[in-house]
Scaffold this motif. Structure first.
Motif, PDB file in Angstrom:
ATOM      1  N   ARG A  59      29.271  31.838  38.339  1.00  0.00           N
ATOM      2  CA  ARG A  59      28.673  33.045  37.753  1.00  0.00           C
ATOM      3  C   ARG A  59      29.089  33.201  36.290  1.00  0.00           C
ATOM      4  N   CYS A  60      30.349  32.990  36.025  1.00  0.00           N
ATOM      5  CA  CYS A  60      30.836  33.139  34.644  1.00  0.00           C
ATOM      6  C   CYS A  60      30.231  32.084  33.719  1.00  0.00           C
ATOM      7  N   ARG A  61      30.119  30.851  34.182  1.00  0.00           N
ATOM      8  CA  ARG A  61      29.468  29.821  33.358  1.00  0.00           C
ATOM      9  C   ARG A  61      28.009  30.191  33.096  1.00  0.00           C
ATOM     10  N   ALA A  62      27.351  30.776  34.094  1.00  0.00           N
ATOM     11  CA  ALA A  62      25.957  31.193  33.924  1.00  0.00           C
ATOM     12  C   ALA A  62      25.839  32.297  32.880  1.00  0.00           C
ATOM     13  N   VAL A  63      26.713  33.289  32.978  1.00  0.00           N
ATOM     14  CA  VAL A  63      26.712  34.391  32.011  1.00  0.00           C
ATOM     15  C   VAL A  63      26.996  33.848  30.612  1.00  0.00           C
ATOM     16  N   GLU A  64      27.934  32.917  30.514  1.00  0.00           N
ATOM     17  CA  GLU A  64      28.275  32.326  29.217  1.00  0.00           C
ATOM     18  C   GLU A  64      27.100  31.537  28.627  1.00  0.00           C
ATOM     19  N   ALA A  73      42.950  31.835  34.784  1.00  0.00           N
ATOM     20  CA  ALA A  73      43.118  31.110  33.520  1.00  0.00           C
ATOM     21  C   ALA A  73      42.123  29.972  33.369  1.00  0.00           C
ATOM     22  N   ASP A  74      41.527  29.514  34.463  1.00  0.00           N
ATOM     23  CA  ASP A  74      40.602  28.376  34.394  1.00  0.00           C
ATOM     24  C   ASP A  74      39.149  28.781  34.147  1.00  0.00           C
ATOM     25  N   VAL A  75      38.879  30.083  34.017  1.00  0.00           N
ATOM     26  CA  VAL A  75      37.516  30.567  33.763  1.00  0.00           C
ATOM     27  C   VAL A  75      37.590  31.478  32.536  1.00  0.00           C
ATOM     28  N   ALA A  76      36.926  31.081  31.468  1.00  0.00           N
ATOM     29  CA  ALA A  76      37.066  31.774  30.178  1.00  0.00           C
ATOM     30  C   ALA A  76      36.904  33.292  30.287  1.00  0.00           C
ATOM     31  N   LEU A  77      35.842  33.767  30.908  1.00  0.00           N
ATOM     32  CA  LEU A  77      35.603  35.209  30.965  1.00  0.00           C
ATOM     33  C   LEU A  77      36.611  35.945  31.842  1.00  0.00           C
ATOM     34  N   LEU A  78      37.285  35.218  32.705  1.00  0.00           N
ATOM     35  CA  LEU A  78      38.267  35.844  33.596  1.00  0.00           C
ATOM     36  C   LEU A  78      39.700  35.616  33.127  1.00  0.00           C
ATOM     37  N   ASP A  79      39.849  35.067  31.932  1.00  0.00           N
ATOM     38  CA  ASP A  79      41.173  34.786  31.380  1.00  0.00           C
ATOM     39  C   ASP A  79      41.525  35.853  30.343  1.00  0.00           C
ATOM     40  N   PRO A  80      42.231  36.919  30.760  1.00  0.00           N
ATOM     41  CA  PRO A  80      42.522  38.004  29.827  1.00  0.00           C
ATOM     42  C   PRO A  80      43.357  37.556  28.629  1.00  0.00           C
ATOM     43  N   ASP A  81      44.235  36.599  28.826  1.00  0.00           N
ATOM     44  CA  ASP A  81      45.046  36.112  27.706  1.00  0.00           C
ATOM     45  C   ASP A  81      44.143  35.517  26.631  1.00  0.00           C
ATOM     46  N   ALA A  82      43.238  34.657  27.026  1.00  0.00           N
ATOM     47  CA  ALA A  82      42.333  34.016  26.060  1.00  0.00           C
ATOM     48  C   ALA A  82      41.392  35.029  25.414  1.00  0.00           C
ATOM     49  N   MET A  83      40.885  35.958  26.210  1.00  0.00           N
ATOM     50  CA  MET A  83      39.947  36.939  25.663  1.00  0.00           C
ATOM     51  C   MET A  83      40.641  37.878  24.678  1.00  0.00           C
ATOM     52  N   LEU A  84      41.854  38.331  25.014  1.00  0.00           N
ATOM     53  CA  LEU A  84      42.579  39.214  24.096  1.00  0.00           C
ATOM     54  C   LEU A  84      43.031  38.463  22.850  1.00  0.00           C
ATOM     55  N   ASP A  85      43.407  37.220  23.007  1.00  0.00           N
ATOM     56  CA  ASP A  85      43.768  36.404  21.847  1.00  0.00           C
ATOM     57  C   ASP A  85      42.587  36.322  20.893  1.00  0.00           C
ATOM     58  N   ARG A  86      41.417  36.050  21.433  1.00  0.00           N
ATOM     59  CA  ARG A  86      40.207  35.958  20.601  1.00  0.00           C
ATOM     60  C   ARG A  86      39.909  37.296  19.926  1.00  0.00           C
ATOM     61  N   LEU A  87      40.041  38.371  20.686  1.00  0.00           N
ATOM     62  CA  LEU A  87      39.808  39.704  20.119  1.00  0.00           C
ATOM     63  C   LEU A  87      40.728  39.958  18.932  1.00  0.00           C
ATOM     64  N   ALA A  98      26.627  42.043  42.641  1.00  0.00           N
ATOM     65  CA  ALA A  98      26.968  41.176  43.774  1.00  0.00           C
ATOM     66  C   ALA A  98      28.318  41.545  44.380  1.00  0.00           C
ATOM     67  N   ASP A  99      28.575  40.941  45.491  1.00  0.00           N
ATOM     68  CA  ASP A  99      29.824  41.128  46.217  1.00  0.00           C
ATOM     69  C   ASP A  99      31.005  40.724  45.344  1.00  0.00           C
ATOM     70  N   ALA A 100      31.897  41.653  45.117  1.00  0.00           N
ATOM     71  CA  ALA A 100      33.070  41.376  44.277  1.00  0.00           C
ATOM     72  C   ALA A 100      34.052  40.440  44.958  1.00  0.00           C
ATOM     73  N   ASP A 101      33.949  40.297  46.273  1.00  0.00           N
ATOM     74  CA  ASP A 101      34.863  39.443  47.026  1.00  0.00           C
ATOM     75  C   ASP A 101      34.349  38.020  47.179  1.00  0.00           C
ATOM     76  N   ALA A 102      33.507  37.593  46.265  1.00  0.00           N
ATOM     77  CA  ALA A 102      32.966  36.234  46.330  1.00  0.00           C
ATOM     78  C   ALA A 102      34.088  35.205  46.209  1.00  0.00           C
ATOM     79  N   GLU A 103      33.799  34.028  46.638  1.00  0.00           N
ATOM     80  CA  GLU A 103      34.752  32.918  46.547  1.00  0.00           C
ATOM     81  C   GLU A 103      35.056  32.614  45.076  1.00  0.00           C
ATOM     82  N   PRO A 104      36.266  32.131  44.793  1.00  0.00           N
ATOM     83  CA  PRO A 104      36.608  31.779  43.406  1.00  0.00           C
ATOM     84  C   PRO A 104      35.606  30.815  42.763  1.00  0.00           C
ATOM     85  N   ARG A 139      39.810  39.199  40.219  1.00  0.00           N
ATOM     86  CA  ARG A 139      41.134  38.975  39.621  1.00  0.00           C
ATOM     87  C   ARG A 139      41.048  37.971  38.464  1.00  0.00           C
ATOM     88  N   PRO A 140      42.030  38.035  37.574  1.00  0.00           N
ATOM     89  CA  PRO A 140      42.074  37.102  36.432  1.00  0.00           C
ATOM     90  C   PRO A 140      42.248  35.660  36.899  1.00  0.00           C
TER      91      PRO A 140
END
Length: 181
Positions: A60-65, A101-115, A48-54, A98-99
């Motif tokens: 999309r991220c909630r759906a993937v999750e 913080a309010d969307v889990a899959l787009l929050d690099p801090d949270a994802m790297l912390d979990r990793l 899909a279009d990468a320039d979608a609205e936030p 772009r990252p």
């Protein structure tokens, strides 16, 4: 009731809205069908279009999750495979948007912390084992492989959206990753 065939025939807005709302429930589909739905939503999101609205990215991220959680809940994936899937999804999406913080899959801090909290050994221990991994018992080789499978998308997340507090971890693990089986 929504069938597998009905789900995979939906376009991105319809499928992402349905899945983001937590539908269908996990027990509505067989494990292989959930795997197919997870692949379908990932493919649609990444095409899909990468320039979608936030807001669209959040849905999309909630759906993937939801699809990933359903695959995990059916028993097709253990915890490490589920985390690997989430990290891969995050890395792929952060390559396109772009990252946040309010969307889990787009929050690099949270994802790297979990990793970094989930890795079963330190970078130094991995390096020591990796030097002679061919001589290790199979379970230890598989453990090193799981580490590499987690690191690959995790380090991609760090490249797309660096997190200063993990800079030393990223540097250490970046040096070890190529040595792993």
């Amino acid at each position: 009731m929504t069938t597998f065939a009905e789900l995979v025939a939906l376009d991105l807005p319809a499928l992402s809205s349905l899945l983001a709302a937590g539908e269908p429930p996990v027990d509505a589909l067989d494990p292989p069908e959930w795997l197919g739905v997870a692949f379908q939503i990932n493919a649609l999101v990444l095409a899909a279009d990468a320039d979608a609205e936030p807001r669209d990215w959040a849905v999309r991220c909630r759906a993937v999750e939801h699809a990933a959680a359903a695959v995990h809940a059916t028993g097709l994936e253990d915890d490490i495979a589920h985390l690997t899937r989430r990290l891969n999804n995050s890395a792929a999406m952060l390559a396109r948007t772009r990252p946040r913080a309010d969307v889990a899959l787009l929050d690099p801090d949270a994802m790297l912390d979990r990793l970094f909290r989930s890795l079963p050994m330190t970078a130094d221990e991995s390096r020591r084992r990796a030097v002679h991994w061919r001589d290790l018992p199979l379970p230890q080789i598989l453990e090193l492989r799981k580490v590499k499978n987690l690191l690959t998308p995790g380090l991609a997340i760090a490249r797309h959206a660096p997190v200063p507090r993990f800079e030393a971890d990223v540097r250490a693990w970046s040096a070890v990753r190529p040595l792993l089986p």
